[in-house]
Design a protein around this motif. Structure first.
Motif, PDB file in Angstrom:
ATOM      1  N   THR A  48       7.148 -58.886 -29.079  1.00 60.36           N
ATOM      2  CA  THR A  48       7.620 -57.503 -28.935  1.00 60.36           C
ATOM      3  C   THR A  48       9.082 -57.448 -28.514  1.00 60.36           C
ATOM      4  OG1 THR A  48       6.733 -57.464 -26.667  1.00 60.36           O
ATOM      5  CG2 THR A  48       5.330 -56.601 -28.428  1.00 60.36           C
ATOM      6  N   PRO A 108       2.459 -52.697 -29.878  1.00 56.62           N
ATOM      7  CA  PRO A 108       3.126 -52.296 -28.638  1.00 56.62           C
ATOM      8  C   PRO A 108       3.276 -53.454 -27.666  1.00 56.62           C
ATOM      9  CG  PRO A 108       0.847 -51.605 -28.602  1.00 56.62           C
ATOM     10  CD  PRO A 108       1.095 -52.163 -29.970  1.00 56.62           C
ATOM     11  N   GLU A 136       3.918 -51.474 -22.296  1.00 55.42           N
ATOM     12  CA  GLU A 136       3.585 -50.161 -22.858  1.00 55.42           C
ATOM     13  C   GLU A 136       2.079 -49.911 -22.797  1.00 55.42           C
ATOM     14  OE1 GLU A 136       3.789 -46.471 -24.561  1.00 55.42           O
ATOM     15  OE2 GLU A 136       5.403 -47.717 -23.741  1.00 55.42           O
ATOM     16  N   VAL A 137       1.299 -50.940 -23.083  1.00 60.70           N
ATOM     17  CA  VAL A 137      -0.157 -50.814 -22.977  1.00 60.70           C
ATOM     18  C   VAL A 137      -0.552 -50.557 -21.528  1.00 60.70           C
ATOM     19  CG1 VAL A 137      -2.363 -51.998 -23.301  1.00 60.70           C
ATOM     20  CG2 VAL A 137      -0.551 -52.270 -25.001  1.00 60.70           C
ATOM     21  N   THR A 193       0.216 -47.001 -20.636  1.00 62.94           N
ATOM     22  CA  THR A 193      -0.808 -46.144 -21.248  1.00 62.94           C
ATOM     23  C   THR A 193      -2.083 -46.160 -20.415  1.00 62.94           C
ATOM     24  OG1 THR A 193       0.078 -46.533 -23.464  1.00 62.94           O
ATOM     25  CG2 THR A 193      -2.196 -45.757 -23.318  1.00 62.94           C
ATOM     26  N   LYS A 208      -1.492 -44.109 -32.415  1.00 65.54           N
ATOM     27  CA  LYS A 208      -1.293 -44.383 -30.989  1.00 65.54           C
ATOM     28  C   LYS A 208      -1.718 -45.825 -30.729  1.00 65.54           C
ATOM     29  CE  LYS A 208      -2.264 -39.590 -29.645  1.00 65.54           C
ATOM     30  NZ  LYS A 208      -3.168 -38.698 -28.853  1.00 65.54           N
ATOM     31  N   SER A 209      -0.850 -46.743 -31.125  1.00 68.09           N
ATOM     32  CA  SER A 209      -1.238 -48.154 -31.085  1.00 68.09           C
ATOM     33  C   SER A 209      -1.497 -48.647 -29.669  1.00 68.09           C
ATOM     34  CB  SER A 209      -0.155 -49.011 -31.747  1.00 68.09           C
ATOM     35  OG  SER A 209       1.101 -48.799 -31.125  1.00 68.09           O
ATOM     36  N   SER A 210      -0.792 -48.103 -28.673  1.00 61.62           N
ATOM     37  CA  SER A 210      -1.016 -48.557 -27.302  1.00 61.62           C
ATOM     38  C   SER A 210      -2.420 -48.183 -26.826  1.00 61.62           C
ATOM     39  CB  SER A 210       0.025 -47.955 -26.365  1.00 61.62           C
ATOM     40  OG  SER A 210      -0.020 -46.539 -26.389  1.00 61.62           O
ATOM     41  N   LEU A 248      -5.338 -50.792 -25.900  1.00 64.17           N
ATOM     42  CA  LEU A 248      -6.006 -50.636 -24.615  1.00 64.17           C
ATOM     43  C   LEU A 248      -7.516 -50.580 -24.795  1.00 64.17           C
ATOM     44  CD1 LEU A 248      -5.997 -50.094 -21.568  1.00 64.17           C
ATOM     45  CD2 LEU A 248      -5.701 -47.658 -22.094  1.00 64.17           C
TER      46      LEU A 248
END
Length: 254
Positions: A23, A34, A38-39, A42, A218-220, A224
């Motif tokens: 990343t 992500p 970032e995860v 979130t 919403k990839s994060s 998650l």
């Protein structure tokens, strides 16, 4: 055991470092992949504010309720039927072919039928997970009886034990290692079916969060949800292994 634990931690640290490097070097678009931080952000945000107006713990509780309801129901029904099928050719002839028929069918193939028959509520979801968990536990019961050393049963018979005593003290305990393996497999299969169970006519659950997030990239949230499901699977498997070690304390020492 300590060496195994160190190696396990090392593998996860390496994966985390590779994830961070990929990343930071922008080898993959952040929209699709992500960063770990970032995860984490979130996760903290969902813990505080929930997702889609529903608290995180409610999403988690609904998912676990669906899963545990199906697993417990599968254990209660599949264990006695599997043992009976392994002990009796009559029972095996009556039920085995039916279970072997539906076992390889992907759950999504008959999920639509379950919705038509039982509605779009919780019943169809729990039944789908139940069917996914039932077959591995049933097969483990059958194999547990078949793999049992016949000398144990013959020895018990020679000592005057009745059929019920042989089952209670020989067959059932001897089948427990296989049954625990089947239950662990059933939990894994149920987890892989969980997202499918929550993707239709559902507005809550960890699996539903993954599906809903995928619609809006919403990839994060997707990452998650996947991490939470994987972590829950590891935690449940660890708990089952600890329970097996406590109950089947003689395993490996026959």
């Amino acid at each position: 055991m300590a060496k195994k634990r160190r190696l396990t931690i090392l593998v996860w640290l390496i994966l985390l470092i590779v994830w961070e490097l990929v990343t930071r070097l922008h080898l993959v678009s952040a929209i699709l992949f992500p960063a770990p931080e970032e995860v984490w952000r979130t996760f903290v945000g969902i813990l505080r504010q929930g997702y889609n107006g529903i608290p995180f713990w409610q999403h988690l509780g609904i998912t676990l309720l669906r899963l545990f309801s199906a697993i417990i129901l599968a254990i209660v029904t599949a264990v006695p039927l599997g043992l009976a099928s392994g002990m009796s050719a009559t029972v095996n002839g009556l039920v085995d072919s039916l279970i072997q028929f539906y076992r390889p069918i992907p759950p999504l193939a008959y999920y639509t039928l379950l919705i038509l028959w039982f509605g779009i509520g919780e019943s169809s979801k729990i039944i789908l997970l139940y069917l996914a968990a039932f077959a591995p536990i049933y097969l483990a019961g059958v194999e547990g009886v078949h793999n049992l050393n016949q000398d144990y049963q013959l020895s018990a018979q020679s000592l005057g034990a009745s059929k019920s005593q042989i089952f209670r003290w020989v067959i059932f305990p001897g089948s427990l290692p296989s049954l625990f393996t089947g239950i662990r497999t059933a939990v894994g299969v149920s987890f892989s079916t969980l997202v499918a169970a929550e993707m239709v006519a559902s507005t809550s659950g960890i699996g539903w969060m993954v599906i809903d997030a995928s619609k809006y990239l919403k990839s994060s949230v997707m990452f998650l949800g996947i991490l939470i499901l994987g972590g829950l699977g590891l935690l449940l498997d660890w708990g089952l292994r600890r329970l097996e070690n406590a109950v089947v304390f003689w395993k490996g020492h026959q």
